[in-house]
Write a protein that holds these residues in place. Sequence first.
Motif, PDB file in Angstrom:
ATOM      1  N   GLN A   1       0.822  -1.208   0.000  1.00 29.40           N
ATOM      2  CA  GLN A   1       0.000   0.000   0.000  1.00 29.40           C
ATOM      3  C   GLN A   1       0.854   1.255   0.000  1.00 29.40           C
ATOM      4  N   TRP A   2       1.974   1.234   0.719  1.00 27.71           N
ATOM      5  CA  TRP A   2       2.883   2.375   0.703  1.00 27.71           C
ATOM      6  C   TRP A   2       3.426   2.573  -0.707  1.00 27.71           C
ATOM      7  N   GLY A   3       3.846   1.489  -1.344  1.00 22.47           N
ATOM      8  CA  GLY A   3       4.353   1.573  -2.712  1.00 22.47           C
ATOM      9  C   GLY A   3       3.294   2.077  -3.685  1.00 22.47           C
TER      10      GLY A   3
ATOM     11  N   THR B   1       4.450   3.869  -7.021  1.00 22.73           N
ATOM     12  CA  THR B   1       3.875   3.371  -8.271  1.00 22.73           C
ATOM     13  C   THR B   1       3.072   4.460  -8.964  1.00 22.73           C
ATOM     14  N   GLN B   2       3.323   4.635 -10.238  1.00 22.98           N
ATOM     15  CA  GLN B   2       2.557   5.593 -11.039  1.00 22.98           C
ATOM     16  C   GLN B   2       1.307   4.901 -11.568  1.00 22.98           C
ATOM     17  N   GLY B   3       0.176   5.578 -11.524  1.00 21.92           N
ATOM     18  CA  GLY B   3      -1.058   5.017 -12.068  1.00 21.92           C
ATOM     19  C   GLY B   3      -1.714   4.027 -11.113  1.00 21.92           C
ATOM     20  N   GLU B   4      -2.543   3.183 -11.705  1.00 24.76           N
ATOM     21  CA  GLU B   4      -3.293   2.202 -10.929  1.00 24.76           C
ATOM     22  C   GLU B   4      -2.367   1.193 -10.270  1.00 24.76           C
ATOM     23  N   PRO B   5      -2.693   0.762  -9.062  1.00 24.97           N
ATOM     24  CA  PRO B   5      -1.886  -0.273  -8.417  1.00 24.97           C
ATOM     25  C   PRO B   5      -1.869  -1.543  -9.269  1.00 24.97           C
ATOM     26  N   PRO B   6      -0.717  -2.183  -9.414  1.00 28.64           N
ATOM     27  CA  PRO B   6      -0.637  -3.385 -10.242  1.00 28.64           C
ATOM     28  C   PRO B   6      -1.270  -4.614  -9.598  1.00 28.64           C
TER      29      PRO B   6
END
Length: 147
Positions: free
Chosen positions: A95-97, A102-107
Amino acid sequence: MATPVRECSIANALAVIGERWSLLALREVFFGVRRFDQIQRNTGASRDILAARLRTLVGAGVLRKVQYEQHPPRYEYVLTEAGRDLQAVLQALMQWGDRHVTQGEPPTVWRHSCGADLITRTVCAHCGEELRPGSNTLVRTRWREPA
């Protein structure tokens, strides 16, 4: 005389899980991937480094090696109780990442059994209040002579 250093459970934990390939191997086991070749493929770790990290995790009691084939002997890795206790740590790190790196939607998105996307938070087990900067006070810390 050497200056004493602070004893710390964070440092102790990092000695076991604080390396990139260890955390990524654990991620894979949490995803249900248990065999060395699959963990290696999904993490991109070199075979020798991954083997060393998995040995450390097994030696520390975070993972357990279970034989699934006799000829040739083949093993898979399963979480122990200590390993399962890392789920909240990995979820918080993810969640921190998602929020800060992370750019954009979480992978990766997890869904809780209630049906909602899983977003965890840390709360006081006594009162249920969410942990925030300034909501806690250091009570004790120990020092030791450096090794």
